[in-house]
Scaffold this motif. Structure first.
Motif, PDB file in Angstrom:
ATOM      1  N   MET A  76      32.408  50.154  36.513  1.00  0.00           N
ATOM      2  CA  MET A  76      32.944  49.379  35.386  1.00  0.00           C
ATOM      3  C   MET A  76      34.378  49.807  35.041  1.00  0.00           C
ATOM      4  SD  MET A  76      32.153  46.749  33.901  1.00  0.00           S
ATOM      5  CE  MET A  76      32.726  45.953  32.438  1.00  0.00           C
ATOM      6  N   LEU A 119      36.453  51.014  36.911  1.00  0.00           N
ATOM      7  CA  LEU A 119      37.229  50.567  38.059  1.00  0.00           C
ATOM      8  C   LEU A 119      37.824  49.187  37.790  1.00  0.00           C
ATOM      9  CD1 LEU A 119      37.874  51.515  40.930  1.00  0.00           C
ATOM     10  CD2 LEU A 119      35.853  50.288  41.698  1.00  0.00           C
ATOM     11  N   TRP A 120      36.979  48.290  37.267  1.00  0.00           N
ATOM     12  CA  TRP A 120      37.422  46.924  36.996  1.00  0.00           C
ATOM     13  C   TRP A 120      38.411  46.893  35.838  1.00  0.00           C
ATOM     14  CZ3 TRP A 120      37.255  43.231  40.320  1.00  0.00           C
ATOM     15  CH2 TRP A 120      36.238  43.204  41.286  1.00  0.00           C
ATOM     16  N   THR A 121      38.163  47.712  34.821  1.00  0.00           N
ATOM     17  CA  THR A 121      39.083  47.748  33.688  1.00  0.00           C
ATOM     18  C   THR A 121      40.477  48.139  34.175  1.00  0.00           C
ATOM     19  OG1 THR A 121      37.212  48.544  32.405  1.00  0.00           O
ATOM     20  CG2 THR A 121      39.356  48.634  31.352  1.00  0.00           C
ATOM     21  N   ARG A 131      41.611  47.911  37.215  1.00  0.00           N
ATOM     22  CA  ARG A 131      42.100  46.842  38.084  1.00  0.00           C
ATOM     23  C   ARG A 131      42.688  45.687  37.272  1.00  0.00           C
ATOM     24  NH1 ARG A 131      41.349  45.698  43.437  1.00  0.00           N
ATOM     25  NH2 ARG A 131      41.431  43.498  43.964  1.00  0.00           N
ATOM     26  N   GLY A 132      41.994  45.337  36.202  1.00  0.00           N
ATOM     27  CA  GLY A 132      42.457  44.259  35.334  1.00  0.00           C
ATOM     28  C   GLY A 132      43.790  44.590  34.685  1.00  0.00           C
ATOM     29  N   LYS A 190      48.331  37.118  34.145  1.00  0.00           N
ATOM     30  CA  LYS A 190      48.417  36.101  35.200  1.00  0.00           C
ATOM     31  C   LYS A 190      48.598  34.707  34.614  1.00  0.00           C
ATOM     32  CE  LYS A 190      47.810  38.774  38.734  1.00  0.00           C
ATOM     33  NZ  LYS A 190      49.014  39.078  39.533  1.00  0.00           N
ATOM     34  N   ALA A 220      38.400  25.085  36.098  1.00  0.00           N
ATOM     35  CA  ALA A 220      39.629  25.843  36.338  1.00  0.00           C
ATOM     36  C   ALA A 220      40.344  26.184  35.026  1.00  0.00           C
ATOM     37  CB  ALA A 220      40.564  25.059  37.251  1.00  0.00           C
ATOM     38  N   ASN A 245      40.054  29.725  34.079  1.00  0.00           N
ATOM     39  CA  ASN A 245      40.572  30.815  34.907  1.00  0.00           C
ATOM     40  C   ASN A 245      41.824  31.409  34.253  1.00  0.00           C
ATOM     41  OD1 ASN A 245      42.991  29.575  35.854  1.00  0.00           O
ATOM     42  ND2 ASN A 245      41.918  28.545  37.509  1.00  0.00           N
ATOM     43  N   PRO A 246      42.224  32.620  34.666  1.00  0.00           N
ATOM     44  CA  PRO A 246      43.315  33.297  33.970  1.00  0.00           C
ATOM     45  C   PRO A 246      44.642  32.546  34.053  1.00  0.00           C
ATOM     46  CG  PRO A 246      42.234  34.780  35.524  1.00  0.00           C
ATOM     47  CD  PRO A 246      41.675  33.421  35.764  1.00  0.00           C
ATOM     48  N   TYR A 247      44.793  31.687  35.053  1.00  0.00           N
ATOM     49  CA  TYR A 247      46.055  30.986  35.217  1.00  0.00           C
ATOM     50  C   TYR A 247      46.284  29.992  34.071  1.00  0.00           C
ATOM     51  CZ  TYR A 247      49.877  28.582  37.621  1.00  0.00           C
ATOM     52  OH  TYR A 247      51.092  28.046  37.951  1.00  0.00           O
ATOM     53  N   TYR A 248      45.302  29.157  33.784  1.00  0.00           N
ATOM     54  CA  TYR A 248      45.436  28.176  32.707  1.00  0.00           C
ATOM     55  C   TYR A 248      44.965  28.725  31.374  1.00  0.00           C
ATOM     56  CZ  TYR A 248      46.301  25.163  36.631  1.00  0.00           C
ATOM     57  OH  TYR A 248      46.829  24.643  37.769  1.00  0.00           O
TER      58      TYR A 248
END
Lengths: 495, 250
Positions: B1, B3-5, B7-8, B14, B143, B146-149
């Motif tokens: 867990m 690890l993901w934090t 990574r984020g 984004k 979509a 997602n982090p893009y929009y």
């Protein structure tokens, strides 16, 4: 001329004898060929022509049997011998009124009365496994779910019989999205039909357009130029990549990994934007047409974009595969055993995860797939983890195929100079592709250059039949993860 | 867990700026770039799979029927038509989706629907109903999260229950079995609310409407407040449409 061995059956009573070679023998070791792939009907004057299609062994032609019957004559059902035939027979009965005698399930499939979904009728379940299995217990509760379900998903209805956390039985009721797509092709020219094929299942636009185009080209004898064949392979693999990335984002979401969910869907977005920058369309639509492609593509920059995406995907999946909480939720979840996958007709990544090693790109190559080197993964455990692993290997296989396509892409025309002849009388053709979700087959019939009947055998139609077998006996907590691990399309199933 | 934090955090932001300077893969609709249509040439009209183009003195395009397939551009013998690079745009009235080129270019219309719902100004909760789409619209609506929009940043959220929903986002031409569930979902919503017809199928049936098993869009089933053209609508178009409902641009 079909790329298949053809036979005509004169007497319905002989059906089972003639088709003995494709009967599912539960005691024999599972084989991936000589399996029923589709059954469809078409009107011929006052009669109905039934077509039974089975796959040949790797590199061998398909087999096709025809049976012309008067609609009032009953046809013996194959479902007791070949369970997966049941869904096709129910569809043919709903659409063409043919009666199949001795079927294990006689309920309506497409034109169900949406309100008449009663207590799940397990006794009628079209299965060799659930024989004699009925639910009559005051301890069971019934949960009706759908067709409007949580989150942004497609419409379908489910009935769970459950006791506490345990699901005893799942009954699916689909075809809420039945739009009569096959009928919509009738009377169209092949070029116009391609627009429609792209809109049967949006996230499988390329697979549908390609199978449809291959079938039409086969029917009228069109040769597709080399460059168009290579670019079609490119489009098909681009489609597989964005679909599989969506799949990993969804699995991460359902196993409550917020960052992995965001990253997976971000990678899907990058893949879609790559699609758009090369083709002008995020779903790769508007390109494939019988005869080739509608216009040439400039693939400059694609190789760099894909290499970058592949690195990101590799790094993402590496961490995902090390995440214990994710693995805990997908290991042993929704196990599909090999003999069920075989008998009920699983296809694509689902069958490959259950020990059936079959991929049309390798076994029955089309559009030049025989020239590319790629690994077809298979696994034995049949759980959600195996299905995820198969898709992971397929992702990297797609990147590998794309590299080879781009390395060997020669200049040349992308559309044949021949027109679809309008004076050819009646012709027919068969086209197949290994789509993201499995075996997709189009059978098209043309009359003087116009489509007179189109049958779509959709991979999700096969896998939706299989899916409930992995749910009974599992628990509610795993249901959503299991459904996501199948990667099913309802628009494709319902058509 | 953790690890993901990590990574984020390392990945950073984004999310795209808003409003966007440039839309990637907008899939625009055809429009004339000259007025050199020869007399009696109806090739674009007959080529259209959804009868979106008509020609009676001036070229007319029903954006609520056009799937952007590009056939009209390809058949045009005098190079009049071209696919626009601008994304499609939502409209508050069905008629404002119909563009009559050359004669009188309609001025940009007010997007915001009339009615009680105008009191909504800040956050929105959206219930999506699939009434027989091809799942292309679902892919683009999905979509948005997602982090893009990143739709959340606008205070707009998807909700599983129609009881909490301000907006009903409908896709598909309305198939027969989805007719009743669609109406029931609408009835279950509090008032005032908005109904958004999302994508060409929901507006006019597109390539998949009519026939023995579907209607020609949601227009005669529900009172529609906003029409969002596109096959499917680009995520940017969907964001603009949802913001328009509450009178915001950002």
């Amino acid at each position: 001329m079909y790329p298949s061995r053809e036979m005509t059956i004169d007497d319905p009573a002989e059906l089972a004898t003639v088709l003995a070679g494709i009967v599912v023998d539960p005691d024999a070791s599972p084989r991936t060929y000589h399996r029923l792939q589709a059954l469809w009907a078409r009107q011929r004057a006052d009669d109905i022509e039934l077509s039974y299609l089975a796959s040949g062994a790797s590199g061998e032609p398909f087999h096709l049997w025809r049976l012309v019957v008067n609609p009032r004559v009953a046809v013996p059902s194959l479902s007791p011998l070949i369970p997966l035939a049941g869904s096709y027979e129910r569809e043919v009965r709903d659409l063409y009124g043919v009666d199949f005698v001795g079927a294990t399930d006689n309920r309506r499939l497409i034109f169900h009365d949406a309100s008449a979904m009663q207590t799940p009728s397990v006794a009628q379940r079209e299965s060799d496994l659930s024989e004699g299995f009925t639910i009559k217990s005051p301890d069971l509760q019934l949960l009706r779910f759908g067709p409007v379900r949580a989150d942004v998903v497609e419409s379908a209805r489910f009935a769970f019989s459950y006791a506490g956390e345990g699901i005893v039985h799942l009954e699916t009721q689909l075809f809420y999205k039945h739009r009569g797509m096959e009928m919509r092709f009738e009377g169209l020219t092949p070029a116009r039909g391609a627009i429609l094929a792209e809109r049967v299942s949006g996230v499988d636009s390329v697979a549908h357009a390609m199978a449809f185009a291959l079938a039409c080209e086969h029917a009228v004898g069109l040769e597709v130029p080399e460059r168009a064949r290579a670019l079609r392979v490119m489009l098909a693999e681009l489609e597989r990549i964005y679909n599989h990335l969506h799949y990993f984002g969804l699995l991460a979401k359902l196993t409550t990994l917020k960052v992995a969910d965001a990253e997976g869907h971000y990678l899907e977005e990058l893949a879609k934007q790559t699609n758009a920058s090369i083709t002008g369309n995020r779903f790769l639509r508007g390109l494939i047409v019988p005869g080739g492609l509608r216009r040439d593509l400039d693939v400059n920059g694609l190789e760099v974009a894909l290499a970058e995406l592949e690195d990101r995907v590799q790094s993402y999946l590496e961490v995902l595969n090390k995440t214990r909480s994710y693995l805990d939720r997908i290991e042993t979840t929704g196990i599909l055993e090999t003999h069920v996958a075989l008998a009920q007709g699983a296809t694509g990544p689902i069958e490959r995860a259950s020990g059936l090693d079959r991929d049309l790109r390798r076994d029955h190559p089309y559009s030049g797939y025989e020239r590319y080197h790629f690994v077809v993964p298979d696994a034995r455990s049949g759980d959600a983890r195996a299905r995820a692993l198969i898709r992971e290997y397929e992702l990297f296989a797609s990147f590998a195929i794309l590299r080879q396509v781009l390395d060997h892409l020669d200049d040349g025309p992308v559309h044949t100079t021949r027109e679809v002849p309008s004076d050819q009388g009646e012709t027919e053709g068969l086209g197949w592709v290994e789509g993201t979700r499995g075996t997709l087959i189009y059978a098209v019939y043309l009359e003087n250059g116009r489509l007179s009947r189109v049958k779509i055998k959709e991979p999700s139609f096969s896998n939706w039949r299989v899916f409930p077998y992995t749910v009974d006996g599992t628990n509610m907590m795993d249901y959503a993860i299991n459904e996501a691990s199948f990667g099913l399309s309802l628009a494709g199933n319902d058509r | 867990m953790p690890l993901w934090t990590y990574r984020g955090l390392k990945a950073g932001v984004k999310t795209t700026p808003w409003p966007l300077d440039e839309v990637v893969g907008a899939s625009g609709l055809p429009e004339p770039i000259t007025d050199a249509c020869p007399d009696g040439c109806e090739q674009c009209v007959t080529s259209c799979p959804t009868s979106a183009i008509t020609h009676d003195g001036a070229l007319t395009l029903d954006q609520g029927a056009c799937v952007g397939c590009n056939l009209c551009v390809e058949v045009c013998p005098s190079g009049v038509l071209k696919l626009s690079s601008r994304p499609t745009q939502a409209a508050a009235g069905r008629d404002t989706l119909i563009r009559r080129f050359g004669v009188e270019e309609a001025s940009p219309t007010k997007l915001r629907p009339e009615g009680d719902a105008r009191r909504m100004r800040k956050s929105l909760f959206v219930r999506h109903v699939d009434a027989g789409s091809c799942n292309g619209c679902e892919s683009e609506i999905g979509a948005l999260d997602n982090p893009y929009y990143n739709l959340h940043r606008f205070g707009i959220f998807f909700t599983p229950s129609p009881r909490f929903a301000d907006v009903l986002l409908v896709t598909g031409p309305v198939t027969n079995p989805m007719h009743e569930p669609l109406k029931a979902t609408y009835e279950a919503m509090p008032r005032p609310n908005f109904v958004v017809a999302t994508g060409v199928c929901a507006i006019s049936g597109g390539t998949n409407g009519g026939g023995y098993s579907a209607r020609q869009g949601i227009g005669d089933v529900l009172p529609v407040d906003l029409w969002v053209p596109g096959c499917p609508p680009h995520p940017v178009v969907l964001i603009e449409a949802l913001l328009a409902l509450i009178g915001r641009e950002r």
